[in-house]
Design a protein around this motif. Sequence first.
Motif, PDB file in Angstrom:
ATOM      1  N   LEU A   6       0.823  -1.214   0.000  1.00 46.26           N
ATOM      2  CA  LEU A   6       0.000   0.000   0.000  1.00 46.26           C
ATOM      3  C   LEU A   6       0.857   1.263   0.000  1.00 46.26           C
ATOM      4  N   GLY A   7       2.084   1.115  -0.452  1.00 45.29           N
ATOM      5  CA  GLY A   7       2.970   2.264  -0.589  1.00 45.29           C
ATOM      6  C   GLY A   7       3.902   2.441   0.595  1.00 45.29           C
ATOM      7  N   HIS A   8       5.080   2.959   0.331  1.00 41.71           N
ATOM      8  CA  HIS A   8       6.106   3.270   1.328  1.00 41.71           C
ATOM      9  C   HIS A   8       6.452   2.045   2.178  1.00 41.71           C
ATOM     10  N   ALA A   9       6.062   2.010   3.457  1.00 43.84           N
ATOM     11  CA  ALA A   9       6.356   0.845   4.293  1.00 43.84           C
ATOM     12  C   ALA A   9       5.074   0.146   4.715  1.00 43.84           C
ATOM     13  N   CYS A  10       4.002   0.455   4.018  1.00 43.64           N
ATOM     14  CA  CYS A  10       2.684  -0.067   4.413  1.00 43.64           C
ATOM     15  C   CYS A  10       2.311  -1.315   3.610  1.00 43.64           C
ATOM     16  N   ASP A  23       2.447  -0.226   9.383  1.00 41.60           N
ATOM     17  CA  ASP A  23       2.911   1.146   9.168  1.00 41.60           C
ATOM     18  C   ASP A  23       2.110   1.950   8.138  1.00 41.60           C
ATOM     19  N   PRO A  24       0.842   2.239   8.454  1.00 44.37           N
ATOM     20  CA  PRO A  24       0.014   2.934   7.459  1.00 44.37           C
ATOM     21  C   PRO A  24       0.364   4.409   7.267  1.00 44.37           C
ATOM     22  N   ASP A  53       5.713   9.006   8.673  1.00 44.85           N
ATOM     23  CA  ASP A  53       5.592   8.196   7.453  1.00 44.85           C
ATOM     24  C   ASP A  53       5.364   6.718   7.777  1.00 44.85           C
ATOM     25  N   HIS A  54       5.038   6.432   9.059  1.00 44.15           N
ATOM     26  CA  HIS A  54       4.721   5.060   9.470  1.00 44.15           C
ATOM     27  C   HIS A  54       3.436   4.971  10.291  1.00 44.15           C
TER      28      HIS A  54
END
Length: 227
Positions: A6-10, A23-24, A53-54
């Motif tokens: 779901l993007g980045h660390a999610c 980590d949404p 960002d987490h």
Amino acid sequence: MKLTFLGHACFLLETEKANILFDPFISGNVLAQNVDIDSLKVDYVLLSHGHEDHVLDAARIVNANDATLVSNYEIAMWFNNKQGVQKVHPMNHGGSKEFSFGKVKMTNAVHSSVLPDGTYGGNPAGFILNIDGKTIYYAGDTALTMDMKLIGEFDRPDIAILPIGDNFTMGIEDAVRAAEFVQTENVIAMHFDTFPYIDTDKEMAIDSFKSAGKELTILNIQQTIEI
Ligand code: NI
Ligand code: MN
């Protein structure tokens, strides 16, 4: 099990017994603007550390789903006391707990951790999950660390979800070493491209892992794979 990026660390991990979200950071991620946060079905939200960002969408998602927030003590209490999150499960490094879906162990990460309002966020972490006979290592934001050798000695994850974006975390070269340290063949990339600081040459990343005899999977946002 199904894993969706779901993007980045999610990531959303759908298991037989529960859906687990890591980590949404969705509403603040322009690359993830097509993700419908309110349609996510989540039983547990795991947070590796306190950076925005987490954790940005954690309270919204946990409360909308009557889910349980799992993180270190400081972050769990902040969400409980300051963000109106009712169901929290505090842990700390080295601790394991059996949940409905399987076991979670909180591992060391070398990084920093502060909550969005400046509150101390404890120490950053990763997670090792044992679910339905599979071991998954979600490293969180971290440098390469010797502690990863312990994971290689005792846990040997089937899959490791590692940051590759450099600058704030380990980059490609160290992520390959991390895969060696934890003794996994299969790596899923996170923490790349979201911000200019972490723009990443994805082809080079895949080739670097291949040269080390390992497979790096770079998922598109909202792509789901069976693991
Ligand atoms: Ni961070
Ligand atoms: Mn981060």
